[in-house]
Design an enzyme around this catalytic site. Structure first.
Site: not given
Ligand code: PMP
Length: 405
Positions: A124, A201, A204, A227, A364
């Site tokens: 991303h 990261d 997700q 999220k 993104c």
């Protein structure tokens, strides 16, 4: 399954119970942001109805109580990712801000000209641009770990890229485009062997699998509240204490200081050092409520439900002419597809007219789109509150859209 009562779950998400363009709303965009359960909405309402006060400042009961709750919420996040100390949890606005904090504090103060930051091609923009900015500031270089045609990382190329100049390796836990789960355990270990730190990261990942930052041995791990059923504008940075202690503050202001004088200022201890200004107290409490809510669910059954729905969607659309699923991964919550010869946005518009909300575009992730040779994709992302009816409405809507285009 017996454990998993989809109707009971769904009833907790008021936003799902609405029409969109005259059809029942089918929300298949949870990777962009999840809907919120009553437990979270009620926490925000309750906070502003009766608990609101600034934290860590005044000397009255309301502020003392707000401060206690705010710190208890930090403890909920700590336990959620199994950090060893709540001082290792820094509140941020989300994953993006957390990555910028690492770049502007850790990286900016340690990188030398010629040092290398390895970043996967599948990231991303939030895990690319902050590194490019700090590279510009320090003379370091950003090198890409390439993707293989099946949308997994090229681990051979990664091994070759790693070297004495490698200082930071930054990769997602799970890709927001294909749902690819990167082998972060191996990546972190290899980074450490090369003397680099690993930044993960987790935006997700955290909604879909339990994360243990100590078992992973991640140096930094970031994620966003929105999220995982919490509001927007709140998220967390995990960092190993030994690293956070040596890092300089990045935002200046109240709370991050011990003593301010025009002869020089001394900074607060962790975590305050990285939390200048009045924080998002309601967001922190609501994020803790979201985590508590998630942990009350049968997460294994929830994932099975999600994987089964994803398979149902894939089976229902795979016969459509010129439809290609990009980098199909096993057992994940999302997938991306294109229909060759038809623009993704045109399909999204026709789906929207039939009540189906999903994401069309570059997600993104320009470099990944370039590697895939597409300008964008359509992404179906599924959460535990989705139903077979949602999937069937999506399948029918997509067949109709493709027959019209
Ligand atoms: N990384 C990944 C993998 C993401 O999916 C997202 C959100 N789309 C982000 C980072 C950025 O998160 P936020 O916008 O909440 O800061």
């Amino acid at each position: 399954t017996a454990h998993f009562d989809i109707n009971a779950i769904r009833q907790q998400f008021p936003a799902l119970d609405q029409q969109s363009n005259g059809q029942p709303l089918v929300y298949l965009d949870s990777a962009a942001t999840t809907q919120k359960p009553h437990a979270v909405i009620d926490t925000i309402r309750h906070y502003y109805s009766s608990q609101n006060a600034n934290v860590h400042r005044g000397s009255h009961s309301l502020t003392a109580s707000a401060t206690t709750q705010f710190e208890q919420a930090r403890e909920v996040v700590r336990a959620f990712i199994n950090a060893s100390d709540s001082k290792e949890v820094i509140w941020t606005r989300g994953a993006t801000e957390a990555l910028n904090l690492i770049a502007q504090s850790y990286a900016r103060s340690t990188l030398q000209p010629g040092d290398e930051i390895l970043v996967s091609e599948m990231e991303h923009h939030a895990n690319i641009v902050p590194w490019q900015m700090v590279a510009e500031q320090t003379g370091a270089k950003v090198l890409k770990i390439p993707m293989l045609p099946d949308c997994t990382l090229d681990m051979t190329a990664f091994a070759e890229l790693l070297g004495p100049r490698t200082k930071i390796v930054a990769v997602a836990h799970v890709s927001n485009v294909t749902g690819t789960r990167h082998p972060i355990e191996a990546i972190i270990e290899a980074a450490h062997r090369a003397g680099a730190i690993a930044v993960i990261d987790g935006a997700q990942a955290v909604a879909h699998e339990p994360v243990d930052v100590q078992a992973l041995d991640a140096d930094f791990y970031v994620f966003s509240g929105h999220k995982i059923f919490a509001p927007t504008g709140i998220g967390a940075l995990y960092g190993k204490r030994a690293l956070l202690e040596t890092m300089p503050p990045w935002h200046g202001g109240g709370k991050m200081v011990e003593k301010v004088s025009f002869d020089g200022t001394t900074y607060s201890q962790l975590p305050g050092k990285f939390e200048a200004g009045t924080p998002n107290v309601a967001g922190s409490l609501a994020m803790a409520a979201a985590i508590r809510w998630l942990e009350e669910q049968d997460r294994t059954a929830a994932e099975q439900h999600i994987h089964a729905l994803r398979q149902r969607a894939i089976d229902g659309i795979s016969a459509i002419d010129d439809l290609r699923i990009l980098g199909l991964q096993p057992d994940t919550s999302l997938f991306s597809f294109v229909v060759d010869g038809v623009h993704h946005q045109d399909i999204a518009t026709l789906l929207d007219q039939q009540g189906v909300a999903l994401r069309a575009g570059h997600h993104c992730a320009h470099p990944m789109m370039d590697a895939l040779g597409v300008s964008g994709t359509l992404r179906v992302s599924i959460a535990l509150y989705n139903t077979e009816q949602d999937i069937d409405q999506f399948i029918a809507a997509l067949h109709k859209a493709c027959s019209l285009l």
